[in-house]
Enzyme design. Structure first.
Site, PDB file in Angstrom:
ATOM      1  N   TYR A   7      30.800 -31.530   1.797  1.00 14.12           N
ATOM      2  CA  TYR A   7      30.498 -30.254   1.141  1.00 14.12           C
ATOM      3  C   TYR A   7      30.748 -29.232   2.152  1.00 14.12           C
ATOM      4  O   TYR A   7      30.376 -29.279   3.439  1.00 14.12           O
ATOM      5  CB  TYR A   7      29.234 -30.404   0.778  1.00 14.12           C
ATOM      6  CG  TYR A   7      28.633 -29.339   0.147  1.00 14.12           C
ATOM      7  CD1 TYR A   7      27.500 -28.533   1.137  1.00 14.12           C
ATOM      8  CD2 TYR A   7      28.832 -28.758  -0.946  1.00 14.12           C
ATOM      9  CE1 TYR A   7      26.866 -27.421   0.525  1.00 14.12           C
ATOM     10  CE2 TYR A   7      28.261 -27.673  -1.292  1.00 14.12           C
ATOM     11  CZ  TYR A   7      27.098 -26.964  -0.689  1.00 14.12           C
ATOM     12  OH  TYR A   7      26.523 -25.925  -1.161  1.00 14.12           O
ATOM     13  N   ASP A  12      34.440 -28.297   9.998  1.00  9.26           N
ATOM     14  CA  ASP A  12      33.256 -27.329   9.691  1.00  9.26           C
ATOM     15  C   ASP A  12      32.043 -28.240  10.344  1.00  9.26           C
ATOM     16  O   ASP A  12      31.843 -29.397   9.973  1.00  9.26           O
ATOM     17  CB  ASP A  12      33.376 -27.890   8.073  1.00  9.26           C
ATOM     18  CG  ASP A  12      31.960 -27.063   7.366  1.00  9.26           C
ATOM     19  OD1 ASP A  12      31.718 -27.225   6.130  1.00  9.26           O
ATOM     20  OD2 ASP A  12      31.014 -26.921   8.232  1.00  9.26           O
ATOM     21  N   LYS A  28      23.624 -23.112  10.519  1.00 11.23           N
ATOM     22  CA  LYS A  28      22.120 -23.659  10.666  1.00 11.23           C
ATOM     23  C   LYS A  28      21.719 -23.553  12.162  1.00 11.23           C
ATOM     24  O   LYS A  28      21.161 -22.558  12.163  1.00 11.23           O
ATOM     25  CB  LYS A  28      22.451 -25.195  10.393  1.00 11.23           C
ATOM     26  CG  LYS A  28      22.848 -25.411   8.970  1.00 11.23           C
ATOM     27  CD  LYS A  28      23.087 -26.963   8.663  1.00 11.23           C
ATOM     28  CE  LYS A  28      23.883 -27.053   7.241  1.00 11.23           C
ATOM     29  NZ  LYS A  28      22.811 -27.238   6.244  1.00 11.23           N
TER      30      LYS A  28
END
Ligand code: KE4
Length: 435
Positions: A150, A245, A273
């Protein structure tokens, strides 16, 4: 003793009812709705260190950490102080400020593969922008991604996505034109031969291979031997860019990111994050020659009203300065180790088939008799049992991610007492799902 809080979560239930009259599904991000675990969302009143306290006053050991950002523990005094001081000088200028330079310098100091960086506001923005840059730099249109990975809700990447998309069993989102999905080529994670075959056929059209260096959106799935190095070799052979990623793994698995552990150097890296410490900060970056193709120096446009805002920068700087302290990641890894080995022993004791894994402060569990190496393995896990386990743990004061397709996160604030509370709750909760 089971902290049976189901009946006593009355204020959460009331707030959820109100929320459903305002927010779509009562939430602002689908996975929070708890539909995969048959449990309405619990509303948080506040967070402190390793703990969340809900609006009914119940305390939980937090193993989600806001999906990664809370790596130094919730409401760390140094981070709160930095944010309060920055906020007192204005929330956002829409202009340059020193703190965005300082955060950029900190990140570049940790990642040799990055000579220039662009700060944005979400992981989605970071991956979307990195893909646009890769397409501009190569003049090609196709992107390879992996089933179950994802990368945010970018149209072109919501194809066989993991996380919330997998949770709903709708890996391909409505609203994504077929023409977009056709530009996304798919391969199973940890299958070098499949990527080799894909690149042999399409390599001259591929702008980038995009990968989570540890997949954290179909549980915790580490790269098999040679998987990432094969991607690097294939990108070099076919003139495509390798994009890591590291929104989840960046500064979570090691200082800098997993690329500093595995020794594979990507052409572009996406971060998020942890680098915002809980405030909306993400980034993408790479070599100077590549990044200087981004506006205002180059023709690849990307922009953002709140990008680099001083309050978010302050949170990110304060967080990374704590992460940079000696022994931080060794300490964090020891907490992951204590937790995963405790979970494993608890499951083994009652005959529950469990797989666990961890890297730095990122960890995972899967209710499966065999290791999870790809999306098919992840889908074959016992997600019904996970839902029961989730509810049993919640009632015993442990906050797990509300889906079997997610990873778990510990912080430096998770002391032995917090971890042992989670393990004790797991001992009782595994009995609920024991064969
Ligand atoms: P955001 O746009 O949510 O900031 O980041 C998207 C993203 C990109 N790349 C990776 C590897 C990610 O894990 C994410 C987002 N992670 C999910 C948790 N699996 C966020 C939680 C949510 O969607 O509510």
């Amino acid at each position: 003793m089971t902290l049976d809080t189901t009946e006593t979560r009355t204020r959460s239930a009331d707030l959820f009812q109100q929320s459903c009259n305002v927010l779509v599904g009562g939430v602002n991000s689908p996975v929070r709705a708890g539909r995969a675990v048959g449990c309405d969302p619990v509303f948080v009143e506040r967070a402190d260190g390793a703990y969340l306290i809900d609006v009914d006053g119940h305390q939980y050991v937090d193993l989600v950490g806001s999906w990664g950002p809370a790596i130094v523990g919730h409401a760390h005094p140094k981070v709160v102080q930095a944010v309060q001081s920055a906020a007192a000088n204005g929330l956002s200028y829409g202009a340059c400020c020193e703190s965005e330079v300082r955060l950029g310098e900190l990140i570049l100091s940790a990642l040799p593969s990055m000579e220039r960086i662009r700060l944005v506001n979400s992981g989605t923005e970071a991956t979307m922008s990195a893909i646009r840059l890769a397409r501009a730099a190569t003049g090609r249109s196709h992107v390879v991604k992996f089933l179950g990975c994802y990368h945010g809700h970018v149209d072109a990447l919501l194809v066989a996505a993991g996380s919330g998309a997998a949770t709903f069993g709708e890996p391909d989102s409505a609203g994504v034109p077929a023409a977009y999905a056709e530009l996304t080529l798919l391969a199973p994670y940890n299958d070098p031969a499949a990527v080799e075959a894909l690149m042999s056929e399409h390599g001259s059209d591929v702008a980038a291979i995009l990968v989570e260096p540890i997949a954290g959106n179909m549980g915790f799935v580490p790269p098999g031997e040679g998987f990432l190095s094969t991607l690097r070799t294939l990108c070099d052979k076919h003139g495509a860019l390798l994009v890591f990623d590291e929104v989840m793994t960046g500064f979570r698995t090691a200082w800098g990111g997993y690329q500093n552990v595995c020794g594979i150097t990507p052409d572009l890296t996406c971060l998020g994050k942890v680098i915002g410490g809980g405030m909306p900060v993400a980034a993408y970056g790479g070599s100077r020659s590549l990044m200087e193709q981004v506006s205002p120096l180059g023709p690849t446009y990307q922009a953002g009203t709140l990008s680099g805002n001083p309050v978010a920068m302050a949170a990110g700087i304060a967080t990374l300065e704590i992460c940079r302290e000696n022994g931080f990641y060794e300490n964090l890894a020891s907490k992951s180790r204590r937790l995963t080995s405790g979970l494993q022993a608890a499951a083994d004791a009652v005959g529950v088939a469990l797989q666990t894994g961890h890297q730095g402060g990122l960890l995972g569990m899967a209710l499966s008799p065999r290791p999870v190496r790809n999306f098919d393995d992840a889908k074959a896990c016992d997600h019904d049992a996970f839902a029961q386990f989730y509810r049993a743990m919640l009632d015993r004061g442990v906050w797990l991610p509300p889906s079997g397709y997610e990873a778990m996160f510990v912080s430096i604030a998770h002391d032995d007492d917090a971890i042992d509370r989670a393990i004790d709750a797991a001992k009782a909760s595994f009995e609920v799902i024991a064969p």
